[in-house]
Design a protein around this motif. Structure first.
Motif, PDB file in Angstrom:
ATOM      1  N   GLY A 220       0.814  -1.206   0.000  1.00 21.43           N
ATOM      2  CA  GLY A 220       0.000   0.000   0.000  1.00 21.43           C
ATOM      3  C   GLY A 220       0.855   1.266   0.000  1.00 21.43           C
ATOM      4  N   ASN A 221       0.320   2.306   0.603  1.00 22.63           N
ATOM      5  CA  ASN A 221       1.012   3.585   0.711  1.00 22.63           C
ATOM      6  C   ASN A 221       0.973   4.026   2.170  1.00 22.63           C
ATOM      7  N   PRO A 222       2.112   4.001   2.860  1.00 26.87           N
ATOM      8  CA  PRO A 222       2.109   4.357   4.286  1.00 26.87           C
ATOM      9  C   PRO A 222       1.561   5.748   4.574  1.00 26.87           C
ATOM     10  N   LYS A 223       1.831   6.712   3.692  1.00 28.75           N
ATOM     11  CA  LYS A 223       1.362   8.073   3.941  1.00 28.75           C
ATOM     12  C   LYS A 223      -0.153   8.163   3.865  1.00 28.75           C
ATOM     13  N   ARG A 224      -0.751   7.389   2.969  1.00 22.46           N
ATOM     14  CA  ARG A 224      -2.207   7.420   2.816  1.00 22.46           C
ATOM     15  C   ARG A 224      -2.896   6.417   3.729  1.00 22.46           C
ATOM     16  N   GLY A 225      -2.124   5.567   4.359  1.00 23.10           N
ATOM     17  CA  GLY A 225      -2.700   4.614   5.292  1.00 23.10           C
ATOM     18  C   GLY A 225      -3.436   3.473   4.643  1.00 23.10           C
ATOM     19  N   ASN A 226      -3.172   3.197   3.343  1.00 25.74           N
ATOM     20  CA  ASN A 226      -3.847   2.071   2.708  1.00 25.74           C
ATOM     21  C   ASN A 226      -2.883   0.904   2.545  1.00 25.74           C
ATOM     22  N   GLY A 227      -3.397  -0.256   2.197  1.00 29.44           N
ATOM     23  CA  GLY A 227      -2.595  -1.461   2.169  1.00 29.44           C
ATOM     24  C   GLY A 227      -2.701  -2.205   3.491  1.00 29.44           C
ATOM     25  N   ILE A 228      -2.513  -3.529   3.442  1.00 30.84           N
ATOM     26  CA  ILE A 228      -2.660  -4.349   4.643  1.00 30.84           C
ATOM     27  C   ILE A 228      -1.728  -3.890   5.756  1.00 30.84           C
ATOM     28  N   ARG A 242      -7.718  11.265   6.594  1.00 34.87           N
ATOM     29  CA  ARG A 242      -6.312  11.395   6.198  1.00 34.87           C
ATOM     30  C   ARG A 242      -6.164  12.198   4.915  1.00 34.87           C
ATOM     31  N   GLN A 243      -7.132  12.065   4.032  1.00 35.64           N
ATOM     32  CA  GLN A 243      -7.037  12.729   2.738  1.00 35.64           C
ATOM     33  C   GLN A 243      -8.410  13.173   2.260  1.00 35.64           C
ATOM     34  N   ARG A 244      -8.406  14.034   1.287  1.00 36.63           N
ATOM     35  CA  ARG A 244      -9.638  14.499   0.663  1.00 36.63           C
ATOM     36  C   ARG A 244      -9.493  14.297  -0.842  1.00 36.63           C
ATOM     37  N   PHE A 245     -10.607  14.328  -1.547  1.00 39.56           N
ATOM     38  CA  PHE A 245     -10.584  14.094  -2.988  1.00 39.56           C
ATOM     39  C   PHE A 245     -11.127  15.315  -3.719  1.00 39.56           C
ATOM     40  N   ILE A 246     -10.391  15.718  -4.751  1.00 41.35           N
ATOM     41  CA  ILE A 246     -10.774  16.869  -5.565  1.00 41.35           C
ATOM     42  C   ILE A 246     -10.803  16.428  -7.020  1.00 41.35           C
ATOM     43  N   LYS A 247     -11.839  16.835  -7.741  1.00 38.30           N
ATOM     44  CA  LYS A 247     -11.950  16.452  -9.145  1.00 38.30           C
ATOM     45  C   LYS A 247     -11.061  17.321 -10.012  1.00 38.30           C
ATOM     46  N   ASP A 248     -10.305  16.654 -10.883  1.00 36.59           N
ATOM     47  CA  ASP A 248      -9.490  17.361 -11.867  1.00 36.59           C
ATOM     48  C   ASP A 248     -10.434  18.004 -12.883  1.00 36.59           C
ATOM     49  N   PRO A 249     -10.389  19.335 -13.075  1.00 33.01           N
ATOM     50  CA  PRO A 249     -11.343  19.981 -13.997  1.00 33.01           C
ATOM     51  C   PRO A 249     -11.140  19.573 -15.448  1.00 33.01           C
ATOM     52  N   ASP A 250      -9.952  19.061 -15.789  1.00 38.02           N
ATOM     53  CA  ASP A 250      -9.685  18.668 -17.174  1.00 38.02           C
ATOM     54  C   ASP A 250     -10.123  17.244 -17.469  1.00 38.02           C
ATOM     55  N   THR A 251      -9.943  16.332 -16.516  1.00 39.93           N
ATOM     56  CA  THR A 251     -10.257  14.924 -16.754  1.00 39.93           C
ATOM     57  C   THR A 251     -11.523  14.458 -16.060  1.00 39.93           C
ATOM     58  N   GLY A 252     -11.976  15.178 -15.029  1.00 42.19           N
ATOM     59  CA  GLY A 252     -13.142  14.755 -14.276  1.00 42.19           C
ATOM     60  C   GLY A 252     -12.851  13.656 -13.278  1.00 42.19           C
ATOM     61  N   LYS A 253     -11.589  13.220 -13.178  1.00 47.10           N
ATOM     62  CA  LYS A 253     -11.228  12.147 -12.254  1.00 47.10           C
ATOM     63  C   LYS A 253     -10.859  12.728 -10.892  1.00 47.10           C
ATOM     64  N   GLN A 255      -8.773  13.243  -7.585  1.00 42.71           N
ATOM     65  CA  GLN A 255      -7.380  13.205  -7.180  1.00 42.71           C
ATOM     66  C   GLN A 255      -7.301  13.333  -5.661  1.00 42.71           C
ATOM     67  N   ALA A 256      -6.494  12.466  -5.037  1.00 42.72           N
ATOM     68  CA  ALA A 256      -6.359  12.484  -3.580  1.00 42.72           C
ATOM     69  C   ALA A 256      -5.374  13.561  -3.149  1.00 42.72           C
ATOM     70  N   ARG A 257      -5.732  14.292  -2.117  1.00 43.21           N
ATOM     71  CA  ARG A 257      -4.856  15.304  -1.526  1.00 43.21           C
ATOM     72  C   ARG A 257      -4.748  15.027  -0.023  1.00 43.21           C
ATOM     73  N   PRO A 258      -3.549  14.945   0.531  1.00 49.64           N
ATOM     74  CA  PRO A 258      -3.416  14.657   1.966  1.00 49.64           C
ATOM     75  C   PRO A 258      -3.896  15.826   2.820  1.00 49.64           C
ATOM     76  N   ASN A 259      -4.513  15.506   3.942  1.00 47.33           N
ATOM     77  CA  ASN A 259      -4.913  16.512   4.920  1.00 47.33           C
ATOM     78  C   ASN A 259      -3.852  16.625   6.004  1.00 47.33           C
ATOM     79  N   PRO A 260      -3.699  17.796   6.601  1.00 51.45           N
ATOM     80  CA  PRO A 260      -2.743  17.918   7.711  1.00 51.45           C
ATOM     81  C   PRO A 260      -3.140  17.000   8.859  1.00 51.45           C
ATOM     82  N   GLU A 261      -2.140  16.507   9.585  1.00 50.86           N
ATOM     83  CA  GLU A 261      -2.385  15.502  10.615  1.00 50.86           C
ATOM     84  C   GLU A 261      -3.320  16.015  11.711  1.00 50.86           C
TER      85      GLU A 261
END
Length: 552
Positions: A220-228, A242-253, A255-261
């Motif tokens: 997984g990804n230790p910073k995002r806290g995912n993975g077994i 831990r994180q928030r999600f923002i839509k890319d205005p160009d692709t509509g997908k 994107q995860a952004r980390p939140n401060p601890e």
């Protein structure tokens, strides 16, 4: 008035009947107004927050520029879009195409609707997101899960006192919990994540997704806290936000952004603990110290995998293993091998091939094998005959419609002449005239919506193919990076997939390509490396026109 109907239901309204209901209500309104419905567009289970990932609305906007309809009809403006920018953009494009917009809720759409409703819909989305997050936070603070389920736990389905479903309750899955303990023990003992994944696959233990285990599922990804290895619920602690999600205005997908601890919400849930602190701390210590460790086969550890950006080679993503169907990927600077065999251990194909050898053999085949005189002449002849047949049929339909329009014009003149001579009653003129006008409108709509037939093809165009591919091949050696990238993309577009089959002493290469696309390339008169990127057009014309395959 020619009308196009648009309908959509979002992911929070999982009901296909919603589309049918919207179409039905819009058809009733069109019938009442005397409008003729000529097109229907829809997007199923897609959010209205972005139009980028919505093929239905994209097709609607594209067809509006072709004059296929005069008005767009929808149930409400928020069915078309909830995004202010998208609503304004669609409205602007419709005005440019001289197409009006009308909804059952708002009536004819104007700039006022676009401004006010767009703002209201945007506020609705924000309010919905805020309410969802408030609900998730409340569940976490109550010791419940704030999102999806984690491996090692089961969802508890029960109802509260009001009969409403109670969300977020979890209970330990004993069998999966033992797998989690096994993974942590093996990792703490020095095994790599890839070796652990291969052992689990060998023992037939299904992964969280139900398929095979991979090292990324464990690391997984230790910073995002995912993975077994990073799920703190295993030690009785829920960490949310831990994180928030923002839509890319160009692709509509998203994107995860980390939140401060300091924004994290942490809740102790001792009843969900699976691991003891000693085992958890041992794994965390190894993760910190082994940041550049490599396993027995030389694959970089999780930090290296997560942060290294591998270059895109000429045939990246096109090479497939014949044994398992998985992809081939770089295992060193020079070699590529079956990813499934190396990372999951569920494929027996351990034969590798040099990347430069693969590229050389495929490129040489494109320059030589596909210009075999018998193969190419036969295909080109069949392709040309079929294309010309379709062209003639299309042309015949256009000619027939134009001739019938002229005949209708003569009949209308004849009717007026008979009426002026009192040879026919006004009722008869009206009845016959209405039929002629209806048929005339049908023919005019047909001619307006029918594309011009494609130009005739000539078999000699195949002779241009060798020169075009040779030109692309030479461009790959150019010092101009832009031209090299464009040439590579055009060459990739000629190939559907490259299947690699291990033999006794070498790998057999099956190249599956699109001969119709090759003929398109052959017909281009300009520099394909500079002008033809993205110009591929596939043609499916029945038996004999399937993608061709040749073996190297």
């Amino acid at each position: 008035m020619k009308v196009a109907i648009y309908a959509r239901y979002s992911s929070d309204q999982q009901r296909d009947a919603s589309i049918t209901d919207q179409f039905r209500m819009c058809r009733l309104r069109a019938e009442k107004e005397g409008w003729r419905v000529v097109e229907e567009y829809s997007d199923h289970s897609i959010s209205g927050a972005s139009m980028i990932q919505r093929p239905g609305i994209q097709a609607l906007v594209m067809d509006s520029t072709r004059g296929r309809f005069d008005l767009v009809l929808a149930e409400a403006l928020d069915r078309i879009s909830r995004d202010q920018e998208d609503i304004a953009g669609i409205y602007k494009r419709m005005r440019y195409a001289d197409v009006k917009m009308f909804t059952l809720s708002e009536g004819e759409i104007s700039e006022l609707h676009v401004g006010l409703k767009g703002t209201m819909n945007a506020l609705f989305l924000k309010d919905l997101a805020d309410k969802t997050r408030r609900g998730q936070r409340g569940r976490v603070e109550a010791g419940k899960s704030g999102g999806g389920n984690s491996y090692g736990y089961d969802v508890v389905k029960k109802f509260d006192g009001d009969g409403e479903p109670s969300r977020g309750d979890r209970t330990i899955n004993a069998a999966q919990a033992e797998v989690v303990r096994r993974i942590f023990r093996d990792y703490a003992a020095g095994k790599s994540a890839k070796a652990i994944a291969m052992a689990l696959n060998k023992d037939g233990i299904p992964a969280p997704s139900g398929g095979d285990w991979g090292f990324s599922t464990i690391n997984g990804n230790p910073k995002r806290g995912n993975g077994i290895l990073n799920n703190e619920m295993y030690v009785g602690r829920i960490v949310w936000n831990r994180q928030r999600f923002i839509k890319d205005p160009d692709t509509g997908k998203r994107q995860a952004r980390p939140n401060p601890e300091e924004d994290w919400v942490i809740q102790e849930v001792p009843e969900l603990r699976i691991l003891d602190d000693d085992l958890w701390n041992a794994v965390k210590a190894r993760q910190k110290t082994n940041t550049v460790a490599r396993d027995a086969r030389g694959i970089a550890d999780v930090r290296k995998v997560n942060h290294r950006r591998r270059p895109k080679y000429l045939f990246s993503g096109l090479t497939k293993c014949a044994c398992c169907g998985g992809g081939y990927s770089a295992i060193s600077k020079e070699l590529i091998g079956c990813s499934t065999a190396r990372n999951k251990g569920t494929c027996d194909n351990r034969m590798n091939i040099r990347r430069d050898e693969l590229e050389s053999r495929v490129l040489n085949a494109l320059r030589t094998r596909l210009v075999d005189p018998d193969l190419f002449a036969e295909f080109c002849d069949a392709y040309t005959r079929e294309t010309n047949r379709l062209r003639m049929e299309s042309g015949a339909g256009i000619d027939k419609a134009e001739a019938e329009l002229k005949r209708i014009a003569r009949e209308e003149e004849k009717l007026m002449d008979l009426y002026m001579r009192d040879a026919i009653s006004i009722e008869a003129v009206k009845e016959r005239g209405d039929k002629l006008r209806a048929r005339k409108a049908e023919l005019q709509d047909f001619l307006a919506s029918t594309d011009e037939p494609p130009p005739l093809l000539h078999p000699s165009m195949a002779l241009q193919y060798r020169a075009r591919v040779q030109q692309l091949y030479e461009t790959l050696q150019s010092d101009d990076e832009t031209q090299r990238i464009e040439a590579a993309e055009i060459i990739r577009s000629l190939i559907d997939r490259i299947v690699l089959t291990p033999g006794e002493d070498r790998i057999e290469i099956d190249v599956q390509g699109d001969l119709a696309g090759i003929l398109t390339l052959s017909a281009q008169r300009k520099n394909p490396a500079a002008d033809a990127a993205g110009a591929q057009v596939k043609m499916v014309a029945g038996v004999g026109f399937e993608p061709t395959t040749f073996r190297l």
